[in-house]
Design a protein around this motif. Sequence first.
Motif, PDB file in Angstrom:
ATOM      1  N   VAL A  32      66.803 -10.146   6.915  1.00 40.99           N
ATOM      2  CA  VAL A  32      65.775 -11.028   7.465  1.00 40.99           C
ATOM      3  C   VAL A  32      66.057 -12.452   7.021  1.00 40.99           C
ATOM      4  O   VAL A  32      66.533 -12.690   5.897  1.00 40.99           O
ATOM      5  N   GLY A  33      65.768 -13.415   7.896  1.00 35.63           N
ATOM      6  CA  GLY A  33      65.900 -14.810   7.512  1.00 35.63           C
ATOM      7  C   GLY A  33      65.161 -15.095   6.215  1.00 35.63           C
ATOM      8  O   GLY A  33      64.125 -14.483   5.932  1.00 35.63           O
ATOM      9  N   THR A  34      65.663 -16.009   5.423  1.00 34.84           N
ATOM     10  CA  THR A  34      65.166 -16.205   4.054  1.00 34.84           C
ATOM     11  C   THR A  34      64.183 -17.352   3.885  1.00 34.84           C
ATOM     12  O   THR A  34      63.643 -17.545   2.795  1.00 34.84           O
ATOM     13  N   VAL A  35      63.908 -18.104   4.955  1.00 31.38           N
ATOM     14  CA  VAL A  35      63.002 -19.250   4.837  1.00 31.38           C
ATOM     15  C   VAL A  35      61.577 -18.841   5.205  1.00 31.38           C
ATOM     16  O   VAL A  35      61.337 -18.329   6.298  1.00 31.38           O
ATOM     17  N   VAL A  36      60.651 -19.017   4.272  1.00 31.78           N
ATOM     18  CA  VAL A  36      59.224 -18.892   4.587  1.00 31.78           C
ATOM     19  C   VAL A  36      58.725 -20.328   4.728  1.00 31.78           C
ATOM     20  O   VAL A  36      58.393 -20.992   3.742  1.00 31.78           O
ATOM     21  N   ASP A  37      58.676 -20.806   5.958  1.00 33.61           N
ATOM     22  CA  ASP A  37      58.571 -22.245   6.207  1.00 33.61           C
ATOM     23  C   ASP A  37      57.306 -22.877   5.646  1.00 33.61           C
ATOM     24  O   ASP A  37      57.321 -24.018   5.195  1.00 33.61           O
TER      25      ASP A  37
ATOM     26  N   ARG B 285      69.218 -18.915   0.156  1.00 36.95           N
ATOM     27  CA  ARG B 285      70.351 -18.289   0.829  1.00 36.95           C
ATOM     28  C   ARG B 285      70.426 -18.721   2.285  1.00 36.95           C
ATOM     29  O   ARG B 285      69.422 -18.773   2.993  1.00 36.95           O
ATOM     30  N   THR B 286      71.624 -19.007   2.753  1.00 31.33           N
ATOM     31  CA  THR B 286      71.864 -19.404   4.134  1.00 31.33           C
ATOM     32  C   THR B 286      72.805 -18.394   4.796  1.00 31.33           C
ATOM     33  O   THR B 286      73.320 -17.477   4.144  1.00 31.33           O
ATOM     34  N   PHE B 287      73.056 -18.599   6.092  1.00 33.21           N
ATOM     35  CA  PHE B 287      73.892 -17.670   6.862  1.00 33.21           C
ATOM     36  C   PHE B 287      75.007 -18.453   7.555  1.00 33.21           C
ATOM     37  O   PHE B 287      74.764 -19.511   8.132  1.00 33.21           O
TER      38      PHE B 287
ATOM     39  N   VAL C 152      67.613 -19.822   8.024  1.00 31.72           N
ATOM     40  CA  VAL C 152      66.989 -19.010   9.076  1.00 31.72           C
ATOM     41  C   VAL C 152      65.581 -18.605   8.637  1.00 31.72           C
ATOM     42  O   VAL C 152      65.370 -18.120   7.519  1.00 31.72           O
ATOM     43  N   ASP C 153      64.626 -18.788   9.541  1.00 32.43           N
ATOM     44  CA  ASP C 153      63.227 -18.449   9.276  1.00 32.43           C
ATOM     45  C   ASP C 153      63.058 -16.930   9.141  1.00 32.43           C
ATOM     46  O   ASP C 153      63.809 -16.150   9.747  1.00 32.43           O
TER      47      ASP C 153
ATOM     48  N   HIS D 214      61.000 -14.984  10.399  1.00 35.24           N
ATOM     49  CA  HIS D 214      60.582 -14.286  11.612  1.00 35.24           C
ATOM     50  C   HIS D 214      61.772 -13.918  12.487  1.00 35.24           C
ATOM     51  O   HIS D 214      61.606 -13.487  13.631  1.00 35.24           O
ATOM     52  N   VAL D 215      62.968 -14.099  11.946  1.00 35.05           N
ATOM     53  CA  VAL D 215      64.206 -13.787  12.657  1.00 35.05           C
ATOM     54  C   VAL D 215      65.000 -12.766  11.859  1.00 35.05           C
ATOM     55  O   VAL D 215      65.113 -12.870  10.633  1.00 35.05           O
ATOM     56  N   ILE D 216      65.541 -11.758  12.554  1.00 35.58           N
ATOM     57  CA  ILE D 216      66.463 -10.800  11.943  1.00 35.58           C
ATOM     58  C   ILE D 216      67.880 -11.287  12.195  1.00 35.58           C
ATOM     59  O   ILE D 216      68.236 -11.649  13.325  1.00 35.58           O
ATOM     60  N   VAL D 217      68.677 -11.313  11.148  1.00 35.35           N
ATOM     61  CA  VAL D 217      70.058 -11.787  11.227  1.00 35.35           C
ATOM     62  C   VAL D 217      70.999 -10.586  11.120  1.00 35.35           C
ATOM     63  O   VAL D 217      70.890  -9.778  10.191  1.00 35.35           O
ATOM     64  N   ILE D 218      71.931 -10.479  12.076  1.00 35.65           N
ATOM     65  CA  ILE D 218      72.901  -9.383  12.085  1.00 35.65           C
ATOM     66  C   ILE D 218      74.297  -9.996  12.027  1.00 35.65           C
ATOM     67  O   ILE D 218      74.734 -10.671  12.951  1.00 35.65           O
ATOM     68  N   GLU D 219      74.986  -9.750  10.900  1.00 37.19           N
ATOM     69  CA  GLU D 219      76.290 -10.360  10.656  1.00 37.19           C
ATOM     70  C   GLU D 219      77.389  -9.315  10.758  1.00 37.19           C
ATOM     71  O   GLU D 219      77.296  -8.222  10.186  1.00 37.19           O
ATOM     72  N   SER D 220      78.441  -9.645  11.474  1.00 36.42           N
ATOM     73  CA  SER D 220      79.612  -8.772  11.523  1.00 36.42           C
ATOM     74  C   SER D 220      80.268  -8.744  10.150  1.00 36.42           C
ATOM     75  O   SER D 220      80.508  -9.793   9.542  1.00 36.42           O
ATOM     76  N   GLN D 221      80.550  -7.553   9.634  1.00 41.24           N
ATOM     77  CA  GLN D 221      81.170  -7.447   8.309  1.00 41.24           C
ATOM     78  C   GLN D 221      82.587  -8.016   8.302  1.00 41.24           C
ATOM     79  O   GLN D 221      83.088  -8.424   7.258  1.00 41.24           O
ATOM     80  N   SER D 222      83.200  -8.068   9.486  1.00 38.27           N
ATOM     81  CA  SER D 222      84.555  -8.631   9.577  1.00 38.27           C
ATOM     82  C   SER D 222      84.540 -10.092   9.999  1.00 38.27           C
ATOM     83  O   SER D 222      85.592 -10.737  10.063  1.00 38.27           O
ATOM     84  N   GLY D 223      83.358 -10.647  10.303  1.00 37.99           N
ATOM     85  CA  GLY D 223      83.264 -12.032  10.758  1.00 37.99           C
ATOM     86  C   GLY D 223      83.757 -12.231  12.172  1.00 37.99           C
ATOM     87  O   GLY D 223      84.102 -13.346  12.567  1.00 37.99           O
TER      88      GLY D 223
END
Length: 436
Positions: free
Chosen positions: A303-308, A344-346, A382-383, A385-394
Amino acid sequence: MTTDSYLGYSDRLFRLAGDLSTKPWHASCGEVQSALNGQAAEQLRALVPRTVRRAEGAFFTGSHVRARFENLLEDSTAFWDPTCGAGDLLLAAAGKQRLGATMRDTLRLWGKSLRGEDLQPSFVQTAKIRLFLLAAARHEERGDVIEVDVHSGLELLRGIRVADAHGELEKARSYGGTLLLNPPFGSMQAPADCNWGSGSVSQAAVISLISASKIGLGQQFVAILPDVLRSGSRYARWRSSVESLIDLSSIDLYGQFDDHTDVDVFLLAGRRRRRRHVREPSALWWPHRTSAPTIEDIFKVSVGTVVDNRDPHSGPELPFLIARDLGDLGAIETPGRSRKFSGRTFKPPFVAVRRTSRPGLRAGGGARAAGTLVTGIQEIAVDNHVIVIESQSGSTAECKQLIDVLNSPQTSDWLDSRIRCRHLTVGVVRSIPWSQ
């Protein structure tokens, strides 16, 4: 403010019931059928303000969900609804009870076999009158004379009374009949002895678990419950606790409770068992479980790490992604808005998905978990209220494949069976099948 305004409807039903022994049936049958099928809930909405209904947890079972509920009921000599409201679940149970030789005999039998409690006197009075009307309708259908007056008839329904559900359940020991339940859907502080959750928890979770523990071995338990209990990750231990008490026979994903209550519900049925340790949750909780690869096998989901509205505006100035900026775009580069953030950022590329997600297709026919590809070279805040999905291989190519999976009708159908809350969870997104 209280539910006293509902007394007007209860009094109206009392007069209707009083007319049955003096007027021909055809003069009242239409009103009787309305009273038995949905009118009680309609009048609750008309007479009691929404704020009061929410505070009291007063949302009556409509005729459609009651019909589904009745299909789950098995034969029993006794039925108990500790949160009976206007008596819809008791009506479902009474529909399965035999008739006596006369209407008076029927009401006497029902007075012994049906039990219900509610804190609101107007609800209890309405429940008893509706049971009286149901008995009258069934006897009229059989061709019997309605010989009992409403005053003496209601006195026979002595099992339906004003009382507190928690107190009555605490006193109960091995109830020898079927327990019916449509508990309040609001929140409460977890009890001191709660071993499955803490802080603010669902009232329905607390009452349903207490109820399940109070019936005798082999007795049936049937409940209407908010879907968050079935699908929410924070209620995993609650589900294990239920299964330690109840041998599940059916979980019916009903959908939205009614047109006026924006909560999806499910119907749970099973029988009381001896306590046991549950190693794996029953497959009944989530239809269409699969052993195929899932998103979690290829991607990292968080989940995004910013609680705005809470996090300080300090640290480096960063591009800032919020759910509103995702729109219906399939891809975006660096977000146009920014904020200072030291957490933390993405790093792109990644796929962003709104957490807010209603069952069914979104407005315009979009997928329930539509993904947006985020590219660029800058780290992004990332706020939450957003789910972040990162490729493990980039890999950007894998992210594009993921968007195809998320946008597919199969994924939307899978999500609708897995979670009918108004938001997605990290656990559910991780579990989405990768191969469609």
